[in-house]
Design a protein around this motif. Structure first.
Motif, short mmCIF file in Angstrom:
data_model
loop_
_atom_site.label_atom_id
_atom_site.label_comp_id
_atom_site.label_asym_id
_atom_site.label_seq_id
_atom_site.Cartn_x
_atom_site.Cartn_y
_atom_site.Cartn_z
N LEU A 81 0.81 -1.28 0.02
CA LEU A 81 -0.33 0.37 -0.24
C LEU A 81 0.42 1.46 -0.15
CD1 LEU A 81 -2.45 -1.12 2.41
CD2 LEU A 81 -2.84 -0.88 0.16
N PRO A 82 1.94 1.71 0.60
CA PRO A 82 2.29 2.52 1.09
C PRO A 82 3.57 3.03 -0.60
CG PRO A 82 3.24 1.41 2.84
CD PRO A 82 2.04 0.73 2.27
N GLN A 83 3.83 0.80 -0.74
CA GLN A 83 4.70 1.32 -2.15
C GLN A 83 3.84 1.84 -3.00
OE1 GLN A 83 5.39 -2.42 -4.64
NE2 GLN A 83 7.39 -2.81 -2.45
N VAL A 84 2.83 1.81 -3.33
CA VAL A 84 1.89 1.95 -4.78
C VAL A 84 1.80 3.75 -4.02
CG1 VAL A 84 -0.08 1.81 -5.99
CG2 VAL A 84 1.37 -0.21 -5.43
N ALA A 85 1.19 3.73 -2.98
CA ALA A 85 1.29 5.35 -2.57
C ALA A 85 2.24 6.20 -3.44
CB ALA A 85 0.79 5.62 -1.38
N LEU A 86 3.73 5.89 -2.53
CA LEU A 86 4.55 6.98 -3.10
C LEU A 86 5.59 6.58 -4.40
CD1 LEU A 86 7.17 8.18 -1.27
CD2 LEU A 86 8.60 6.18 -0.81
N SER A 87 5.22 5.21 -4.51
CA SER A 87 5.29 5.03 -7.04
C SER A 87 3.95 6.25 -7.20
CB SER A 87 4.71 4.40 -6.47
OG SER A 87 6.02 2.74 -6.45
N ALA A 88 2.93 6.22 -6.71
CA ALA A 88 2.36 7.26 -7.54
C ALA A 88 2.83 9.38 -7.66
CB ALA A 88 0.93 7.33 -6.90
N TRP A 89 2.70 9.54 -5.41
CA TRP A 89 4.14 10.74 -5.54
C TRP A 89 4.93 11.07 -6.80
CZ3 TRP A 89 8.15 11.86 -3.61
CH2 TRP A 89 8.81 13.75 -3.66
N ARG A 90 5.90 9.94 -7.06
CA ARG A 90 7.08 9.76 -7.27
C ARG A 90 6.30 10.37 -9.18
NH1 ARG A 90 10.82 4.76 -8.13
NH2 ARG A 90 8.84 4.36 -9.62
N TRP A 91 5.59 9.77 -9.35
CA TRP A 91 4.91 9.56 -10.13
C TRP A 91 4.08 11.80 -10.65
CZ3 TRP A 91 -0.21 8.45 -12.80
CH2 TRP A 91 -0.53 8.59 -13.63
N THR A 106 -6.10 10.76 -8.55
CA THR A 106 -5.64 10.25 -9.62
C THR A 106 -4.84 9.75 -10.16
OG1 THR A 106 -6.88 12.73 -10.31
CG2 THR A 106 -6.15 11.08 -12.08
N ALA A 107 -3.52 9.97 -9.97
CA ALA A 107 -2.11 9.39 -10.29
C ALA A 107 -2.28 7.89 -9.13
CB ALA A 107 -1.50 10.25 -9.45
N LEU A 108 -2.62 7.78 -7.92
CA LEU A 108 -2.65 6.91 -7.06
C LEU A 108 -3.52 5.50 -8.44
CD1 LEU A 108 -1.82 5.52 -5.16
CD2 LEU A 108 -3.99 5.54 -3.84
N ALA A 109 -5.09 6.75 -8.27
CA ALA A 109 -6.28 4.65 -9.00
C ALA A 109 -5.56 4.64 -10.31
CB ALA A 109 -6.85 6.17 -9.30
N GLU A 110 -4.76 5.59 -10.78
CA GLU A 110 -4.47 5.12 -12.73
C GLU A 110 -3.04 4.45 -12.14
OE1 GLU A 110 -4.93 5.44 -15.65
OE2 GLU A 110 -6.30 7.20 -15.29
N TYR A 111 -2.01 4.27 -10.97
CA TYR A 111 -0.95 3.87 -11.22
C TYR A 111 -1.09 2.03 -10.48
CZ TYR A 111 4.11 3.41 -10.14
OH TYR A 111 5.50 2.92 -10.82
N TYR A 112 -2.49 1.75 -9.92
CA TYR A 112 -2.78 0.75 -9.70
C TYR A 112 -3.79 -0.06 -10.45
CZ TYR A 112 -3.26 0.40 -4.14
OH TYR A 112 -2.43 0.03 -3.20
#
Length: 344
Positions: A81-91, A106-112
């Protein structure tokens, strides 16, 4: 008049608006090769997995996969969960540097969604291409912003792979056992080492072929390369953003390694976590090769190679790699909810 008609017809043929850009400008033979690549990646993944099962014997591999501990599985999924959230923040950070704003939700949803598609489609990058395309569609009002949306995804991925490479090199420098294992890989005295060296050379040749094709493609498009170089300076190497990119990417890599260790403990493997720790970044690095479906086959082959060279049970290495692939697939399932909501 005929000349004008021929010119208009040629212009219409050159456009091919229904095809992606790389297929519009490609020759028919190259177009067929591009369409054949997904099937080749599926065959490559399946072929590697079958070869590993035959080499290790199915009963040995099943024994290594037996009795998973649900507590470690839950922890591995929680770490995602924090892994994807941090990846979305980086994007989002990368996109903002390039002038293409992106909301965090939007970034979080699109990253999932992208993570799910990367798991299901050959190559491991189709989900990233999809989120770049979808983001570019929302930025078409200003010239060049659609290209910046594509650059944002590419640079975000480059940042992650660069951090993974740094961690792998750090493991190589600080772990004498890893250096000894890699030295044993080059030793052709034993049949097992010879077999695994053959596997490693095959994968290396395939990777070099992919890199060569990519280099030839970039050579024919100097304007594209120049634009990407400018974007890299803005979004990755700029003084105000380089440290943020590096820290975020390193934390994400640490979470990858932590999930991998959870998979090791989940299976109750006889491999000590301290023995596996320097090997894990190299297994993850092998997954970055766009030769298979979500790293399947390449990841397990790299694990078998490294575990065997380190004097560990290769069946346990392959079992842990399989468990990691399953955990990553399970952690990407929220992307199905995103897809379902957007289809509605």
């Amino acid at each position: 008049m005929d000349t004008q008609r021929r010119g208009a017809g040629a212009a219409a043929d050159d456009g091919l608006p229904g095809l992606p850009i790389h297929e519009r400008t490609a020759k028919p033979a190259h177009r067929r090769l591009v369409r054949l690549l997904p099937a080749l990646r599926v065959a490559f993944s399946c072929g590697l997995l079958v070869a590993l099962v035959l080499w290790l014997k199915p009963s040995t591999l099943l024994a290594a996969l037996s009795a998973p501990h649900p507590g470690w599985l839950a922890l591995a999924l929680a770490l995602s969960l924090p892994q994807v959230a941090l990846s979305a923040w980086r994007w989002r950070l990368t996109a903002q540097q390039l002038g293409v704003p992106l909301g965090f939700r939007t970034a979080l949803a699109e990253y999932y969604l992208a993570t799910l598609l990367n798991q299901l489609l050959p190559g491991g990058v189709m989900g990233d291409a999809n989120r770049a395309w979808r983001h570019a569609r929302t930025t078409t009002g200003t010239a060049g912003r659609g290209t910046s949306a594509w650059h944002a995804v590419l640079i975000e991925r480059v940042s992650g792979q660069f951090a993974l490479l740094l961690v792998a090199l750090l493991a190589l420098v600080t772990a004498p056992s890893l250096r000894a294992a890699l030295a044993r890989v080059l030793d052709s005295d034993s049949s097992a080492a010879g077999s695994m060296t053959t596997f490693a050379m095959t994968t290396l040749i395939a990777a070099l072929m992919a890199l060569t094709l990519g280099w030839l493609w970039w050579r024919r498009r100097p304007a594209v390369l120049a634009s990407l170089t400018t974007a890299l300076r803005q979004a990755l190497f700029a003084r105000e953003v380089l440290l943020k990119q590096l820290l975020a990417s390193l934390l994400i890599v640490v979470s990858y390694v932590a999930v991998y260790l959870c998979c090791l403990l989940m299976l109750g493997s006889a491999t000590h976590p301290g023995e596996a720790l320097p090997l894990i970044p190299w297994v993850l690095l092998a997954m970055a090769l766009p030769l298979s479906i979500a790293g399947w086959g390449v990841r397990e082959g790299a694990a078998a190679l490294l575990w065997s060279a380190a004097g560990l049970d290769p069946a346990q290495g392959v079992a842990i790699a399989i468990a990691y692939g399953v955990v990553v697939l399970l952690s990407s399932l929220p992307g199905a909810l995103v897809l379902f909501r957007q289809r509605r």
